[in-house]
Design an enzyme around this catalytic site. Structure first.
Site, PDB file in Angstrom:
ATOM      1  CG  ASP A 142      -0.118  -0.215   2.542  1.00  0.00           C
ATOM      2  OD1 ASP A 142       1.246   0.304   2.744  1.00  0.00           O
ATOM      3  OD2 ASP A 142      -1.276  -0.207   3.682  1.00  0.00           O
ATOM      4  CB  SER A 143       0.080   4.530  -0.590  1.00  0.00           C
ATOM      5  OG  SER A 143      -0.491   4.638   1.093  1.00  0.00           O
TER       6      SER A 143
END
Lengths: 75, 413
Positions: free
Chosen positions: A34-35
């Site tokens: 994820d980010s």
């Protein structure tokens, strides 16, 4: 260790995947990153290779190969 | 109409072992979990002892990638949550997840992460602080992780009431189900505060025992020679569900939630009101909530921290609330063995009450050697007592003058 080897070792450590599963074509999406994972990975790369990767550049990095090529060009 | 609420699953990570049965057999055997602190260099501290969790590997409960993204209090919470879930025989696929929730608190949260990242900030600057710092730090992440782990989409809440956190979290979850806002709640507390900074803070308050040469004898609630609490760590989590829901899925029922009471001392930031009014009020309110007579209570799992003030104030409060019956019921402090798990204390102590009811065994107060005239009740000194327990009350009092009591009773159709 060459750049590819170091990058694979870092990604393996950060994302909890086996190094053997990583190829130049492996995408971070495939690895369920994820980010926040990407931010942490970029920090680790900056430390390891003593460089700065701007947020704009980070946007363009999609695969393990993108990382290796970026570092070869900038380190 | 209020829903009846029952307890159907127990999960424990404690200094006396991981898993409810290991925890319980060590409690009943009167074992101490206290030893010299090993998690960091303790040599400069006036207190050098504590009850650390020693048999725990987070990889048994959390996958490798997630382990790095969670503080230790998160590992404990997820582990205790998974153990409780399994113990309750719950199949997440058969659960109405919109009607299931979580209330697992922490007194402090991810303080180990805070200290590590503070070092990074000072040594390497703000650009090197981890993107996981905030999610690892915030205390509500225990509930967050458990909710994600099992896909529970109902209530997701966190109470932070220092050492009363676990009891408040269970009490409030009981209310959620009573009023029909959920059918099932995962409730309890988690704490991991063996860190250089947290330990220094408790030392500075002169709150902890300095009996460094005799760790196993340091936590001695109600004994004349007590000299402060001994820190512990871990998590205690229970599965609460409406009686209707438990019957529908054929669950094994351990016990029933009978009452919950809260109060505030409104007196001092850390010291209990010497008058004991706060402690009295929360016990009396829990009894009123349960609609039971004082004579029905067989066992009190005391807050019993082994500090001078708590133990005598709590004793006086029990005497005032229970009158003559205070001398017939049994009071014990399992903190004599587990140390004080801070925000997780109410979680594991609720489990102790539930298993006391199940087995008819009251765990002892160990290290009780020299009576204190101010503490004159039956504290189950040094040996577990075989005695039927139909109703048990658990007390927790926290800094900030916050108090909570829950009453748990034997389930009878």
């Amino acid at each position: 260790m060459d750049i590819y080897g170091k990058v694979k070792a870092l990604i393996s450590e950060q994302l909890g995947v086996e190094e053997g599963e990583l190829t130049m074509d492996t995408s971070f999406e495939d690895l369920d990153a994820d980010s926040l994972d990407i931010v942490e990975l970029v920090m680790a790369l900056e430390e390891e290779f003593n460089l700065e990767i701007s947020d704009d550049e980070v946007e363009k990095i999609k695969t393990v190969g993108d990382v290796v090529r970026y570092i070869e060009a900038h380190a | 109409m209020k829903q009846r609420v029952v307890i159907t699953g127990l999960g424990v990570v404690s200094p006396l072992g991981t898993g409810k049965e290991r925890f319980w057999s060590n409690l009943c055997a009167g074992k101490s979990g206290v030893a010299r602190v090993t998690r960091f260099d303790i040599s400069q501290y006036p207190t050098q002892i504590g009850a650390e969790v020693r048999d725990f590997n987070p990889l048994d409960f959390v996958d490798k990638k997630e382990v790095r993204r969670m503080d230790r209090f998160g590992h404990f919470a997820v582990a205790a949550g998974r153990l409780a879930f399994a113990d309750a025989g719950l199949d997440p696929e058969k659960l109405d997840k919109d009607r299931s929730g979580v209330s697992v608190g922490s007194g402090i949260g991810g303080i180990e992460t805070l200290e590590e990242q503070m070092k990074v900030l000072l040594e390497k600057g703000p650009r090197r602080v981890s993107p996981f710092f905030i999610p690892m730090l915030i205390a509500n992440m225990a509930s967050g992780y458990i909710s994600i782990e099992f896909g529970l989409r109902g209530v997701n809440t966190t109470l932070v009431t220092a050492c009363a956190t676990g009891t408040h979290s269970i009490g409030e979850a009981f209310r959620v189900i009573q009023r029909g806002d959920a059918d099932l709640m995962v409730a309890g507390g988690s704490e991991a505060a063996f860190t250089p900074m947290a330990f220094a803070g408790f030392c500075a308050m002169r709150a902890m025992s300095t009996r460094n040469d005799e760790p196993e004898r340091a936590s001695r609630p109600f004994d004349r020679d007590r000299d402060g609490f001994v820190m512990g760590e871990g998590a205690g989590v229970v599965i609460l569900e409406s009686l209707e829901h438990a019957i529908r899925r054929d669950a094994v029922i351990y016990a029933e939630m009978a009452g919950y009471g809260t109060s505030s001392d409104a007196y001092h930031i850390t010291a209990p009101d010497p008058d004991g009014r706060g402690a009295r009020n929360c016990m009396a309110r829990a009894l009123a909530d349960a609609g039971c007579a004082v004579e029905e209570v067989d066992y009190i799992n005391a807050h019993g921290t082994s500090t001078d003030l708590n133990d005598k104030t709590e004793t006086a409060a029990i005497r005032e609330v229970f009158g003559e019956h205070a001398y017939r019921l049994v009071v014990s402090s399992t903190k004599s063995m587990t140390g004080h798990l801070l925000g997780a204390a109410g979680g594991i102590e609720a489990v102790a009450c539930i298993l006391a009811i199940r087995d008819g065994i009251i765990p002892p107060t160990i290290n009780y050697e020299n009576p204190d005239p101010d503490c004159d009740l039956n504290y189950a000194p040094n040996r577990a007592l075989q005695r039927p327990v139909k109703m048990a009350l658990s007390n927790s009092f926290g800094f900030g003058g916050t108090n909570a009591s829950v009453i748990i009773k034997k389930f009878e159709g």
